[in-house]
Scaffold this motif. Structure first.
Motif, PDB file in Angstrom:
ATOM      1  N   ASN A 110       3.542  -1.118   0.246  1.00  0.00           N
ATOM      2  CA  ASN A 110       3.043  -2.117   0.690  1.00  0.00           C
ATOM      3  C   ASN A 110       2.366  -2.066   2.193  1.00  0.00           C
ATOM      4  OD1 ASN A 110       4.842  -2.020   2.975  1.00  0.00           O
ATOM      5  ND2 ASN A 110       6.776  -2.645   1.477  1.00  0.00           N
ATOM      6  N   ALA A 111       1.708  -2.956   2.601  1.00  0.00           N
ATOM      7  CA  ALA A 111       1.230  -3.021   3.806  1.00  0.00           C
ATOM      8  C   ALA A 111       2.218  -3.673   4.730  1.00  0.00           C
ATOM      9  CB  ALA A 111      -0.071  -3.335   4.052  1.00  0.00           C
ATOM     10  N   ALA A 112       2.562  -3.308   6.223  1.00  0.00           N
ATOM     11  CA  ALA A 112       3.699  -3.998   6.669  1.00  0.00           C
ATOM     12  C   ALA A 112       3.259  -3.734   8.176  1.00  0.00           C
ATOM     13  CB  ALA A 112       4.715  -3.401   6.687  1.00  0.00           C
ATOM     14  N   GLY A 113       3.772  -4.715   9.044  1.00  0.00           N
ATOM     15  CA  GLY A 113       3.430  -4.651  10.517  1.00  0.00           C
ATOM     16  C   GLY A 113       4.641  -4.010  10.946  1.00  0.00           C
ATOM     17  N   VAL A 185       9.941 -11.113   5.216  1.00  0.00           N
ATOM     18  CA  VAL A 185       9.725 -12.554   5.411  1.00  0.00           C
ATOM     19  C   VAL A 185       8.873 -13.302   4.122  1.00  0.00           C
ATOM     20  CG1 VAL A 185       9.874 -12.584   7.863  1.00  0.00           C
ATOM     21  CG2 VAL A 185       7.616 -12.231   6.812  1.00  0.00           C
ATOM     22  N   LEU A 186       8.909 -14.519   4.281  1.00  0.00           N
ATOM     23  CA  LEU A 186       8.329 -15.344   3.132  1.00  0.00           C
ATOM     24  C   LEU A 186       6.741 -15.353   3.328  1.00  0.00           C
ATOM     25  CD1 LEU A 186       8.524 -17.060   0.629  1.00  0.00           C
ATOM     26  CD2 LEU A 186       8.843 -19.035   1.972  1.00  0.00           C
ATOM     27  N   GLY A 187       6.424 -15.457   4.754  1.00  0.00           N
ATOM     28  CA  GLY A 187       4.926 -15.411   5.151  1.00  0.00           C
ATOM     29  C   GLY A 187       4.194 -16.677   4.789  1.00  0.00           C
ATOM     30  N   VAL A 207       7.555  -5.137   9.110  1.00  0.00           N
ATOM     31  CA  VAL A 207       7.790  -6.805   8.571  1.00  0.00           C
ATOM     32  C   VAL A 207       6.537  -6.741   7.553  1.00  0.00           C
ATOM     33  CG1 VAL A 207       6.662  -7.576  10.465  1.00  0.00           C
ATOM     34  CG2 VAL A 207       7.917  -9.075   9.006  1.00  0.00           C
ATOM     35  N   GLY A 208       6.888  -7.463   6.398  1.00  0.00           N
ATOM     36  CA  GLY A 208       6.059  -7.707   5.484  1.00  0.00           C
ATOM     37  C   GLY A 208       6.587  -8.824   4.550  1.00  0.00           C
ATOM     38  N   CYS A 209       5.580  -9.409   3.677  1.00  0.00           N
ATOM     39  CA  CYS A 209       5.965 -10.567   2.684  1.00  0.00           C
ATOM     40  C   CYS A 209       6.001 -10.120   1.240  1.00  0.00           C
ATOM     41  CB  CYS A 209       4.864 -11.515   2.745  1.00  0.00           C
ATOM     42  SG  CYS A 209       4.325 -11.722   4.559  1.00  0.00           S
ATOM     43  N   SER A 210       6.610  -8.723   0.980  1.00  0.00           N
ATOM     44  CA  SER A 210       6.648  -8.488  -0.344  1.00  0.00           C
ATOM     45  C   SER A 210       7.749  -7.484  -0.909  1.00  0.00           C
ATOM     46  CB  SER A 210       5.257  -7.764  -0.733  1.00  0.00           C
ATOM     47  OG  SER A 210       5.175  -6.620  -0.151  1.00  0.00           O
ATOM     48  N   THR A 211       7.763  -6.788  -1.689  1.00  0.00           N
ATOM     49  CA  THR A 211       8.654  -5.553  -1.863  1.00  0.00           C
ATOM     50  C   THR A 211       9.909  -5.857  -2.465  1.00  0.00           C
ATOM     51  OG1 THR A 211       7.237  -4.141  -0.815  1.00  0.00           O
ATOM     52  CG2 THR A 211       9.340  -3.416  -1.285  1.00  0.00           C
ATOM     53  N   ILE A 231       1.777   1.347   7.554  1.00  0.00           N
ATOM     54  CA  ILE A 231       1.827   0.286   8.866  1.00  0.00           C
ATOM     55  C   ILE A 231       0.578   0.108   9.115  1.00  0.00           C
ATOM     56  CG2 ILE A 231       2.763   0.282  11.226  1.00  0.00           C
ATOM     57  CD1 ILE A 231       4.883   0.459   8.867  1.00  0.00           C
ATOM     58  N   THR A 232       0.206  -0.944   9.288  1.00  0.00           N
ATOM     59  CA  THR A 232      -1.312  -1.545   9.186  1.00  0.00           C
ATOM     60  C   THR A 232      -1.416  -2.384  10.715  1.00  0.00           C
ATOM     61  OG1 THR A 232      -0.801  -3.552   8.213  1.00  0.00           O
ATOM     62  CG2 THR A 232      -1.719  -1.888   6.771  1.00  0.00           C
ATOM     63  N   ASN A 233      -0.589  -2.647  11.246  1.00  0.00           N
ATOM     64  CA  ASN A 233      -0.677  -3.269  12.600  1.00  0.00           C
ATOM     65  C   ASN A 233       0.553  -2.926  13.473  1.00  0.00           C
ATOM     66  OD1 ASN A 233      -0.120  -5.395  10.032  1.00  0.00           O
ATOM     67  ND2 ASN A 233       0.552  -6.152  12.114  1.00  0.00           N
ATOM     68  N   TYR A 234       0.612  -3.448  14.666  1.00  0.00           N
ATOM     69  CA  TYR A 234       1.833  -3.836  15.660  1.00  0.00           C
ATOM     70  C   TYR A 234       2.146  -5.058  15.083  1.00  0.00           C
ATOM     71  CZ  TYR A 234       2.027   0.596  18.072  1.00  0.00           C
ATOM     72  OH  TYR A 234       2.222   2.179  18.378  1.00  0.00           O
ATOM     73  N   GLY A 235       3.127  -5.518  14.883  1.00  0.00           N
ATOM     74  CA  GLY A 235       3.512  -7.083  14.907  1.00  0.00           C
ATOM     75  C   GLY A 235       3.161  -7.747  16.321  1.00  0.00           C
TER      76      GLY A 235
END
Ligand code: HPA
Length: 271
Positions: A110-113, A185-187, A207-211, A231-235
């Protein structure tokens, strides 16, 4: 016949599937992995009545069967998310159809923050555990005892042996990885800065919305699981920044070369 059994029969017939041990769910912007497969056969979700289709850019909506390093593999290219309005049951059914196809181990990407200043964008994080903050669960409803027990344990949800194996491969290939807890989280919105602070304090690293629904359903039906976050970004607020979907896709693409190397070696040795 159950939805999962029907879907599996249809997929098996279309793709002439033999006995794949491994399935992999590709996260945002990680579709490049598919180019590495040989003898590819593609099944589009839209050709299958009741299999849920992803509506998110970067998620294509196909099931691809092929070989990598001589090992059979099924790729789910285009996962569905609860925030698209799919029910958690849909996700359990998709996992059950993989089980029906004979899959024994599931790799989830997944991609996550990042929730952790030490884990910068571009990092690959091996998931050691998760926190389900989505308020949803794929096992809600009548339990299907054919797949698993009503109250499954999620101890070692991310199979320690596979995690260790991936760490060992990363070391050998000199590819930097870190480890951490995935916070779901649900997103679909990115988190507020206050949420990012709180999720970090609660023990999350990304943090992410899947998996999580996929992993719960896979553990319930006794599959082994390996999870990797790009990890694609800082929260938000962690580094006085504002995350965006464009940043997510860009960073996922940049990290995907290393992830593909890791996955290829893993399939060769464990697939
Ligand atoms: N939050 C939630 N989901 C995400 C993020 C994020 O910061 N980055 C990539 N997917």
């Amino acid at each position: 016949m159950s939805v999962a059994k029907e879907a599996a029969a249809l997929i098996k017939e279309h793709l002439a599937i033999k006995s794949p041990k491994t399935a992999i769910i590709l996260g945002s912007g990680l579709g490049g992995f598919v180019a590495k497969l040989k003898d590819k056969k593609i099944f589009k979700y839209k050709d299958m009545g009741n299999f849920p289709e992803s509506s998110v850019e970067g998620h294509r909506g196909e099931l691809i069967y092929g070989t990598l390093e001589g090992k059979e593999i099924i790729c789910v290219n285009g996962r569905v998310h609860l925030y698209e309005g799919h029910s958690p049951t849909n996700i359990a059914e998709a996992i059950h159809s993989l089980k029906e196809l004979g899959v024994k181990q599931l790799i989830v990407t997944n991609a996550a923050g990042s929730l952790n200043k030490k884990i910068a964008p571009g990092s690959l994080m091996l998931i050691t555990d998760h926190i389900n903050f989505s308020g949803r669960n794929p096992l809600v409803g009548k339990n299907d005892d054919d797949y698993g027990t009503r109250f499954p344990s999620l101890n070692d949800a991310y199979t320690p042996r596979l995690l260790e194996k991936m760490k060992e491969i990363a070391k050998r290939k000199k590819i930097k990885v870190c480890e951490g807890v995935y916070f779901m989280v649900l997103g679909p919105n990115f988190e507020t800065a206050a949420e990012v602070r709180m999720f970090g304090q609660l023990g999350g690293d990304a943090v992410g919305c899947s998996t999580v629904p996929e992993v719960i359903a896979a553990k319930h039906c006794s599959m082994d699981v390996l999870g990797i976050s790009v990890i694609t970004n800082y929260g938000a607020g962690l580094m006085h920044n504002t995350p965006s979907h464009e940043e997510t896709l860009r960073e996922a693409a940049a990290a995907s070369d290393n992830l593909i190397k890791l996955l290829t070696a893993f399939i060769k040795e464990e697939g």
